[in-house]
Write a protein that holds these residues in place. Sequence first.
Motif, PDB file in Angstrom:
ATOM      1  N   ALA A 131       0.957  -1.088   0.046  1.00 21.90           N
ATOM      2  CA  ALA A 131      -0.063  -0.005  -0.152  1.00 21.90           C
ATOM      3  C   ALA A 131       1.001   1.333  -0.198  1.00 21.90           C
ATOM      4  O   ALA A 131       0.438   2.155  -0.683  1.00 21.90           O
ATOM      5  CB  ALA A 131      -0.698  -0.084   1.149  1.00 21.90           C
ATOM      6  N   SER A 132       2.074   1.096   0.790  1.00 22.20           N
ATOM      7  CA  SER A 132       2.922   2.489   0.667  1.00 22.20           C
ATOM      8  C   SER A 132       4.113   2.234  -0.335  1.00 22.20           C
ATOM      9  O   SER A 132       5.094   2.834  -0.281  1.00 22.20           O
ATOM     10  CB  SER A 132       3.530   2.556   2.225  1.00 22.20           C
ATOM     11  OG  SER A 132       3.876   1.401   2.556  1.00 22.20           O
ATOM     12  N   ASP A 133       3.771   1.667  -1.304  1.00 14.30           N
ATOM     13  CA  ASP A 133       4.640   1.293  -2.521  1.00 14.30           C
ATOM     14  C   ASP A 133       6.118   0.860  -1.852  1.00 14.30           C
ATOM     15  O   ASP A 133       7.033   1.518  -2.677  1.00 14.30           O
ATOM     16  CB  ASP A 133       4.714   2.727  -3.339  1.00 14.30           C
ATOM     17  CG  ASP A 133       3.521   2.928  -4.065  1.00 14.30           C
ATOM     18  OD1 ASP A 133       2.676   1.847  -4.462  1.00 14.30           O
ATOM     19  OD2 ASP A 133       2.952   3.932  -4.202  1.00 14.30           O
ATOM     20  N   GLN A 134       6.283  -0.130  -1.208  1.00 12.57           N
ATOM     21  CA  GLN A 134       7.386  -0.254  -0.595  1.00 12.57           C
ATOM     22  C   GLN A 134       8.057  -1.620  -1.059  1.00 12.57           C
ATOM     23  O   GLN A 134       8.836  -2.343  -0.827  1.00 12.57           O
ATOM     24  CB  GLN A 134       7.544  -0.317   0.786  1.00 12.57           C
ATOM     25  CG  GLN A 134       7.636   0.827   1.427  1.00 12.57           C
ATOM     26  CD  GLN A 134       7.287   0.775   3.219  1.00 12.57           C
ATOM     27  OE1 GLN A 134       8.035  -0.025   3.622  1.00 12.57           O
ATOM     28  NE2 GLN A 134       6.741   1.686   3.760  1.00 12.57           N
ATOM     29  N   VAL A 135       7.028  -2.279  -2.120  1.00 10.98           N
ATOM     30  CA  VAL A 135       7.278  -3.408  -2.862  1.00 10.98           C
ATOM     31  C   VAL A 135       8.288  -3.367  -4.065  1.00 10.98           C
ATOM     32  O   VAL A 135       7.604  -2.670  -4.927  1.00 10.98           O
ATOM     33  CB  VAL A 135       6.186  -4.291  -2.931  1.00 10.98           C
ATOM     34  CG1 VAL A 135       6.256  -5.456  -3.768  1.00 10.98           C
ATOM     35  CG2 VAL A 135       5.502  -4.457  -1.741  1.00 10.98           C
ATOM     36  N   LYS A 149       4.062 -16.212  -6.570  1.00 10.05           N
ATOM     37  CA  LYS A 149       3.660 -17.698  -5.646  1.00 10.05           C
ATOM     38  C   LYS A 149       2.760 -16.928  -4.483  1.00 10.05           C
ATOM     39  O   LYS A 149       1.681 -17.742  -4.281  1.00 10.05           O
ATOM     40  CB  LYS A 149       5.049 -18.111  -5.076  1.00 10.05           C
ATOM     41  CG  LYS A 149       4.771 -19.446  -4.366  1.00 10.05           C
ATOM     42  CD  LYS A 149       6.187 -19.769  -3.764  1.00 10.05           C
ATOM     43  CE  LYS A 149       6.127 -20.930  -2.933  1.00 10.05           C
ATOM     44  NZ  LYS A 149       7.542 -21.144  -2.023  1.00 10.05           N
ATOM     45  N   HIS A 150       2.761 -15.987  -3.950  1.00 10.21           N
ATOM     46  CA  HIS A 150       2.006 -15.053  -3.000  1.00 10.21           C
ATOM     47  C   HIS A 150       0.508 -15.097  -3.239  1.00 10.21           C
ATOM     48  O   HIS A 150      -0.363 -15.393  -2.943  1.00 10.21           O
ATOM     49  CB  HIS A 150       2.735 -14.015  -2.737  1.00 10.21           C
ATOM     50  CG  HIS A 150       2.134 -13.258  -1.404  1.00 10.21           C
ATOM     51  ND1 HIS A 150       2.874 -12.854  -0.326  1.00 10.21           N
ATOM     52  CD2 HIS A 150       0.749 -13.548  -0.690  1.00 10.21           C
ATOM     53  CE1 HIS A 150       2.159 -12.407   0.518  1.00 10.21           C
ATOM     54  NE2 HIS A 150       0.767 -12.732   0.449  1.00 10.21           N
ATOM     55  N   VAL A 151       0.541 -14.664  -4.837  1.00 14.31           N
ATOM     56  CA  VAL A 151      -0.881 -14.464  -5.513  1.00 14.31           C
ATOM     57  C   VAL A 151      -1.566 -15.770  -5.359  1.00 14.31           C
ATOM     58  O   VAL A 151      -2.586 -15.854  -5.137  1.00 14.31           O
ATOM     59  CB  VAL A 151      -0.557 -13.806  -6.989  1.00 14.31           C
ATOM     60  CG1 VAL A 151      -2.122 -13.640  -7.437  1.00 14.31           C
ATOM     61  CG2 VAL A 151      -0.159 -12.262  -6.832  1.00 14.31           C
ATOM     62  N   LYS A 182      -2.864  -5.843  -5.838  1.00 10.83           N
ATOM     63  CA  LYS A 182      -1.703  -5.137  -6.150  1.00 10.83           C
ATOM     64  C   LYS A 182      -0.506  -5.746  -6.590  1.00 10.83           C
ATOM     65  O   LYS A 182       0.071  -5.036  -7.329  1.00 10.83           O
ATOM     66  CB  LYS A 182      -1.175  -4.714  -4.414  1.00 10.83           C
ATOM     67  CG  LYS A 182      -2.034  -3.827  -3.901  1.00 10.83           C
ATOM     68  CD  LYS A 182      -1.615  -2.161  -3.862  1.00 10.83           C
ATOM     69  CE  LYS A 182      -2.359  -1.510  -2.948  1.00 10.83           C
ATOM     70  NZ  LYS A 182      -2.167   0.014  -3.503  1.00 10.83           N
ATOM     71  N   LEU A 183      -0.106  -6.989  -6.246  1.00  4.93           N
ATOM     72  CA  LEU A 183       0.890  -7.568  -6.649  1.00  4.93           C
ATOM     73  C   LEU A 183       0.816  -7.913  -8.140  1.00  4.93           C
ATOM     74  O   LEU A 183       1.663  -7.931  -8.965  1.00  4.93           O
ATOM     75  CB  LEU A 183       1.325  -9.001  -5.866  1.00  4.93           C
ATOM     76  CG  LEU A 183       1.643  -8.849  -4.510  1.00  4.93           C
ATOM     77  CD1 LEU A 183       1.768 -10.192  -4.066  1.00  4.93           C
ATOM     78  CD2 LEU A 183       2.854  -7.967  -4.316  1.00  4.93           C
ATOM     79  N   LEU A 238       1.299  -4.568 -10.072  1.00 12.49           N
ATOM     80  CA  LEU A 238       2.642  -4.523 -10.178  1.00 12.49           C
ATOM     81  C   LEU A 238       3.373  -4.817 -11.304  1.00 12.49           C
ATOM     82  O   LEU A 238       4.257  -4.399 -12.030  1.00 12.49           O
ATOM     83  CB  LEU A 238       3.496  -4.775  -9.037  1.00 12.49           C
ATOM     84  CG  LEU A 238       3.435  -3.760  -7.513  1.00 12.49           C
ATOM     85  CD1 LEU A 238       4.142  -4.463  -6.439  1.00 12.49           C
ATOM     86  CD2 LEU A 238       4.064  -2.400  -7.957  1.00 12.49           C
ATOM     87  N   HIS A 239       2.741  -6.136 -11.864  1.00 12.69           N
ATOM     88  CA  HIS A 239       3.352  -6.749 -12.918  1.00 12.69           C
ATOM     89  C   HIS A 239       2.669  -6.408 -14.285  1.00 12.69           C
ATOM     90  O   HIS A 239       2.927  -6.893 -15.310  1.00 12.69           O
ATOM     91  CB  HIS A 239       3.027  -8.182 -12.893  1.00 12.69           C
ATOM     92  CG  HIS A 239       4.066  -8.803 -11.706  1.00 12.69           C
ATOM     93  ND1 HIS A 239       3.907  -9.004 -10.566  1.00 12.69           N
ATOM     94  CD2 HIS A 239       5.371  -9.390 -11.996  1.00 12.69           C
ATOM     95  CE1 HIS A 239       4.927  -9.768  -9.943  1.00 12.69           C
ATOM     96  NE2 HIS A 239       5.669  -9.969 -10.799  1.00 12.69           N
ATOM     97  N   SER A 240       1.830  -5.284 -14.238  1.00  6.70           N
ATOM     98  CA  SER A 240       1.148  -4.732 -15.379  1.00  6.70           C
ATOM     99  C   SER A 240       0.041  -5.731 -15.614  1.00  6.70           C
ATOM    100  O   SER A 240      -0.233  -5.661 -16.869  1.00  6.70           O
ATOM    101  CB  SER A 240       1.907  -4.474 -16.445  1.00  6.70           C
ATOM    102  OG  SER A 240       2.953  -3.573 -16.059  1.00  6.70           O
TER     103      SER A 240
END
Lengths: 271, 122
Positions: A105-109, A159-161, A239-240, A243-245
């Motif tokens: 959420a805070s764009d730290q990934v 993997k998380h997704v 979110k994840l 991040l990968h478009s």
Amino acid sequence: MTMSERTEPASLKKRIKTLESQARDAQRAIDELKARDALKTQFLSNISHDLRTPLAAIITHAEILRDGMLGELNPKQRDSVSGIVSGGQQLLDMIDEILTYVRSASDQVNLVPTEFNITEVVDQVRMLNQALAAKKHLSIERLNGDDLPPVYADRDKIKHVLGNLIGNAIKFTPDGGRIWIGFSRRGKEGEELVVEVGDNGYGIARDHHELVFREFAQVDASPSRPHHGTGLGLAIARKLVELHSGRIWVESELGKGSRFFFTLPLNAQRE
Amino acid sequence: MASPTRILIVEDSPLVTDAFRVLFTEAGYEVDAASTVAEAIERGTSTQVDVMLLDLSLPDGNGLEILEALRERGSLPRSTLAMTGHSDPKSRRTCLDAGCSEVLLKPVPIGELLRQIERHLA
């Protein structure tokens, strides 16, 4: 030009002034909300970190007891202490999920992309969930994908997704149900990979298809709800994927199971 | 008789330190503990440490500073196991480059922790 505009420039000016002042007020309110949101995110991050430490101590103590380091336990005692360990670990997983959400959420990934076979990751996640699925007599099959080219993405994040989607499918599919993972390709040259995680479980009403991807949203949020969790799993998945478009969505009807889809570009631009 | 293997626990939470103290004492190690960078440097130079179990975020600085200080003083432990909450390859690399023998993701299951200590002492 209407009569009133020509004859009432003063009232027009007044109206513009009012609008400008309202716009300023709105901006102030937005700024304040943003600041409060950032504060809330920081609070979540701190509290999650602070919860983790004593929990780690509890788990370690329980493991010491369980493994008989302070004297052999009888089987009933061992079962009970094992319950403390697994309950603690479950709680820890939930705290980690909150921390992951806070970071995303805070764009730290930061993505660390590599080339890998997505089917391998799917099979890994299936293995990890086998015990949980077996308890409910659920089958988890992979339908296809052996001929897919490798994807270029952050393996751990994908993997998380998959873990979140398959975990949800297990949670929301009654005993004896079926869960599957399938792949298809889209685009002129099949440049977009579509991953499907489907189940023949309870399903989600159409009105809730958007809601389920929102943070902290749960279709049944009452304290007596039968399925507990942080309500962050799908928000994190979204979110994840983004991040990968990629995109993520659900097709489902109540009582007719759910099919979650997400896309990944197959020939993503490499740095 | 050889002196017992000495473990220095560097951890700012007394709850976690206590749990490790029980674990390592029962496993037959001699245990010492420090809760800050300054204290860890003092314990590490004034006593012989075989294994240092290192929490990276400490109230007065980063755990890796301890390694640097001990190296300068010629008092590096035989092995240092770092414990971190982040599993990303970059922070792992930073720890290994700083001289850690292993980087473990917190909380480490005790079986795994004892195995890693044995492995790095062998």
